[in-house]
Scaffold this active site. Structure first.
Site, PDB file in Angstrom:
ATOM      1  N   GLU A   1     -11.525 -39.989   6.313  1.00  0.00           N
ATOM      2  CA  GLU A   1     -12.556 -39.069   6.756  1.00  0.00           C
ATOM      3  C   GLU A   1     -13.292 -39.654   7.786  1.00  0.00           C
ATOM      4  O   GLU A   1     -13.748 -38.943   8.991  1.00  0.00           O
ATOM      5  CB  GLU A   1     -13.713 -38.992   5.637  1.00  0.00           C
TER       6      GLU A   1
ATOM      7  N   SER B   1      -8.218 -34.898   4.721  1.00  0.00           N
ATOM      8  CA  SER B   1      -7.802 -36.224   4.874  1.00  0.00           C
ATOM      9  C   SER B   1      -6.764 -36.951   4.045  1.00  0.00           C
ATOM     10  O   SER B   1      -6.348 -37.967   4.269  1.00  0.00           O
ATOM     11  CB  SER B   1      -9.152 -37.241   4.390  1.00  0.00           C
ATOM     12  N   HIS B   2      -6.188 -36.034   3.178  1.00  0.00           N
ATOM     13  CA  HIS B   2      -5.054 -36.531   2.507  1.00  0.00           C
ATOM     14  C   HIS B   2      -3.964 -35.416   2.614  1.00  0.00           C
ATOM     15  O   HIS B   2      -2.889 -35.566   1.824  1.00  0.00           O
ATOM     16  CB  HIS B   2      -5.465 -36.633   1.011  1.00  0.00           C
TER      17      HIS B   2
END
Length: 337
Positions: free
Chosen positions: A188, A47-48
């Site tokens: 997320e 998610s990053h």
């Protein structure tokens, strides 16, 4: 793994640099932002990782980030420094301010840095890990956009409002944790939406305030804090110490500034650094050894230390690369068409 594509970390970096350059970021910002995106993939925090290139491209197209901003460092007091990011991404502002913060912490024992007028899209662990690797204990806090409802409420007022902490360990990776005060990072939920997967109950509510497992409904409604009123109180603290205390926006002010563009949050970040050697003097090694006994007591009974999974992933992905959803990679490559 037909639905995934293997990339080396060098290929991840190259992709990030090509996309960010194509969208007009200056060379120094391209380097700093790419470092963060590669770190996300390297540590298997999808998610990053390169997903954030979609976020960056949208924010740039919306005109909500200064592409060639030159941060300005203000030395305002013996133990305080502020960096005006001039509307650019936070990574370069941190990079320029970090040496000043570290020097002040070593001289005074403790120091704080406010990053102002920044665009945020990433995790905070890279900042605190860097400081911890330099032997400093570090904290970082930032608000975001008002996406999260307070405990007992139905309307967003908080951001995901992460807290990060880093502790130096002799001969070991630093002890690092970084978590949102929301039940989960917004990225997320977005990844669940993209993949058509339900979210667990407790992550969010719909626009009417009803619990939901529909990722899209939660994104349109409100996210929830972790731990009920406890997470809500921590989120309030972050709004205050990384907003008004350093002269920057709250999450509600950030989303109002966004004006419906759905770009990345704009605001501030507070970073605190403490030098154990200055704080403890000749007893520093003795007390840091006691900290190691604590870590051994946790790990020795089979419990996982925060950041341990990321370090294990880091060792693996350095040689094996990472696996990226094919659809995500196609969407990123479409940015270059």
């Amino acid at each position: 793994m037909a639905d995934k594509v293997r990339l080396s970390l060098d290929e991840v970096r190259s992709l990030a640099e090509v996309v960010l350059s194509r969208y007009g970021l200056s060379e120094r910002h391209v380097e700093a932002v790419s470092d963060t995106i590669v770190a996300g993939e390297r540590d298997e925090c999808a998610s990053h990782g390169i997903y954030r290139l979609l976020v960056c491209a949208h924010t740039i197209k919306a005109g909500k980030v200064a592409l060639d901003a030159e941060p300005v460092v203000h030395d305002i007091a013996p133990a305080l420094v502020k960096v005006d990011a001039q509307g650019g991404y936070a990574q370069l502002a941190f990079k320029l301010g970090k040496p000043v913060l570290a020097e002040k912490a070593r001289r005074c024992g403790i120091a704080a840095m406010g990053l102002n007028n920044c665009v945020h899209f990433a995790a905070l662990w890279p900042e605190v890990e860097e400081l911890a690797r330099d032997g400093l204990v570090a904290f970082a806090f930032t608000p975001s956009h008002a996406w999260v409802a307070p405990a007992g409420g139905k309307k967003p007022i908080f951001g995901t409002n992460p807290i990060a902490f880093g502790w130096p360990r002799p001969g070991e990776h630093p002890y690092v944790f970084d978590f949102a005060t929301s039940a989960v990072a917004r990225g997320e939920i977005e990844l669940h939406r993209r993949e058509g997967k339900p979210i667990p109950l407790g992550w969010g509510i719909d626009a009417d305030g009803n619990p939901t497992t529909d990722a899209a409904a939660a994104l349109e409604g409100a996210m929830l804090t972790f731990g009920g009123h406890k997470g809500s109180a921590l989120s309030t603290m972050i709004e205050l110490i990384a907003g008004p205390l350093i002269g920057d926006m709250t999450s509600a002010e950030s989303i109002a500034y966004d004006g419906g563009a759905k770009a990345s949050p704009h605001g501030g970040e507070l970073i605190i650094a403490i030098d154990p050697a200055r704080f403890l003097g000749s007893l520093a090694a003795e007390h840091l050894a006691r900290a190691e006994a604590l870590f051994e007591g946790i790990a020795g009974q089979g419990a996982r230390l925060p950041s341990q999974r990321r370090y294990e992933a880091r060792a693996r992905t350095a040689t094996e690369g990472v696996y990226v959803p094919r659809k995500l990679l196609e969407d990123i490559q479409a940015l270059l068409d």
